[in-house]
Write an enzyme that holds these catalytic residues in place. Structure first.
Site, short mmCIF file in Angstrom:
data_model
loop_
_atom_site.label_atom_id
_atom_site.label_comp_id
_atom_site.label_asym_id
_atom_site.label_seq_id
_atom_site.Cartn_x
_atom_site.Cartn_y
_atom_site.Cartn_z
N ASP A 29 78.67 98.13 53.20
CA ASP A 29 77.35 98.70 53.41
C ASP A 29 76.84 99.33 52.12
O ASP A 29 77.59 100.00 51.41
CB ASP A 29 77.40 99.77 54.51
CG ASP A 29 77.53 99.14 55.89
OD1 ASP A 29 77.85 99.87 56.84
OD2 ASP A 29 77.32 97.91 56.02
N THR A 30 75.56 99.15 51.87
CA THR A 30 74.95 99.61 50.62
C THR A 30 74.96 101.13 50.49
O THR A 30 74.72 101.86 51.45
CB THR A 30 73.48 99.14 50.55
OG1 THR A 30 73.43 97.78 50.95
CG2 THR A 30 72.92 99.30 49.16
#
Lengths: 231, 204
Positions: A29-30
């Site tokens: 996840d960013t």
């Protein structure tokens, strides 16, 4: 416990295990970090696999000490272990010098632990890139720590799935005169750009440190206000 | 071994002045009643703005000094910056306590200037730090020097006045103590420079 190294050079001079670790990071996840004149902000995606997950139990921004926190992209459990190691390093420094540790010092010492995992026998590299944000005597800092043990200081950066697009977006939006409030908005905008689905106060986590040297993880109510401002 | 701290003899004293600090020590290195040498160094410049004075067993004076030199050098190289005097003062305490059950037989005094502000700290041999006073003493002649300090000391003395006061206090103290003396050395540290002066005491 094995005696031989698991991470060894390929004929091309690469350490494939580190490359693969970076692949794991690239799937994560960013997470975005922006350093302003008077503070640093960390913003991270908190996508849950199912609506049944208790969102508040997942904490992706970890406080390492009063004025330093970290987030990550990659394997959650590896981040948990490194956070704990970092907290211990902070305390060890504190016991010896009774002084607030510098962000650069903590980054360097933690990086050594990460590097050891690429060379010591029987263990694999950590599958996370970490963003360390803090405000010390020298000012605001944002440091990225990679599975290889390399660490870089950034003005603004992104790691994880949307890293490439987010960094391109940041390159256009960043300016050195940014104040922390601008940085928070920019970080949220950047995350929103590549976000799959609707961004809500509970599927992201925001951490901010200002020149008061106190790192705060924003409660969903405050995140909601910032998100509404973006509209 | 009646008094490991008294075996070699020696005295030290540290004082705070107005934007300056001073440290003084005697020069005797003895083995109980015998004097071996009259030029033993007991005050060390750890950094441009930090002085470390040590009294006690000379062997440990040297070893502890070497340990602190190592620590500060590694710190300077690793952290790429100078160590603050208050940080060094804490480091000395940690280093002493690390040897809680096999201590260094020294009683250090740390003096320094942090952003122009005088810093003074003293310790027992296992790292109990005390940084509340304007002057501190150590060593076999310590108590005699205290008396002289109490008489001569005033707060906010200039570097020249401080040099006089600390010099007189050291000499008075060492002249009374049979295990200290054979000369004195006074160090005065200001933002601009460090001055070193050698004093004569009663030659006994």
């Amino acid at each position: 416990m094995t005696d031989f190294a698991l991470t060894t050079f390929s004929s091309k001079g690469k350490l494939l295990q580190i490359e693969y670790a970076l692949n794991a990071v690239a799937k994560g996840d960013t997470a975005i970090g922006i350093k302003a004149k008077n503070g640093v902000v960390l913003v991270v995606e908190k996508k849950q696999s199912s609506i049944l997950v208790e969102e508040s139990s997942v904490q992706k921004v970890s406080l390492l000490t009063d004025n330093i926190a970290a987030t990550y992209a990659g394997l959650g459990p590896d981040f948990r272990v490194l956070s704990q190691q970092a907290r211990k390093l902070v305390k060890k420094y504190d016991l010896k010098y009774q002084e607030e540790i510098f962000v650069q010092t903590l980054s360097r010492e933690l990086a050594e632990d990460v590097q050891v995992a690429t060379q010591r026998g029987g263990i694999r590299p950590f599958g996370v890139s970490i963003l360390i944000a803090g405000y010390d005597e020298e000012g605001p800092h944002l440091v990225q720590l990679d599975p290889s043990g390399a660490y870089y200081s950034w003005k603004a950066t992104a790691i994880g799935k949307q890293a490439k697009n987010a960094k391109a977006f940041l390159e256009k939006r960043y300016n050195a005169d940014m104040e922390i409030e601008d940085a928070i908005n920019t970080a949220l905008l950047t995350l929103k750009e590549g976000f799959e689905g609707q961004i809500t106060p509970t599927n992201i986590e925001v951490g901010v440190i200002r020149d008061d040297h106190v790192f705060r993880i924003l409660p969903p109510s405050q995140v909601k206000d910032y998100l509404e401002e973006l509209e | 071994m009646s008094g490991i701290f008294e075996y070699n003899g020696g005295s030290i004293v540290g004082m705070k002045g107005k934007n300056c600090i001073a440290m003084a020590c005697d020069r005797r290195f003895g083995q109980q009643m015998s004097t071996i040498t009259t030029n033993y160094q007991k005050v060390f410049k750890i950094q441009d703005n930090i002085l470390l004075a040590l009294s006690g067993l000379n062997s440990d004076i040297h070893t502890f000094y070497a340990l602190m030199e190592k620590e500060i050098n590694l710190y300077n190289l690793k952290e790429n910056r100078k160590m603050k005097p208050t940080t060094f003062a804490n480091l000395v305490a940690s280093a002493l306590y690390e040897r809680r059950f096999g201590p260094f037989f020294v009683t250090p005094i740390v003096a320094g200037l942090e952003n122009g502000k005088p810093i003074l700290a003293t310790y027992d041999s296992i790292g109990c730090k005390s940084d509340l006073d304007d002057f501190q003493v150590g060593g076999t002649g310590g108590n005699y020097i205290y008396g002289a300090c109490e008489a001569f000391f005033k707060p906010d003395l200039s570097p020249e006045e401080l040099e006089e006061v600390i010099g007189q206090s050291l000499v008075s103290g060492c002249d009374r103590d049979s295990l200290s003396g054979w000369g004195g050395v006074v160090y005065v540290l200001t933002e601009q420079k460090l001055t070193v002066k050698i004093l004569k005491t009663k030659q006994t």
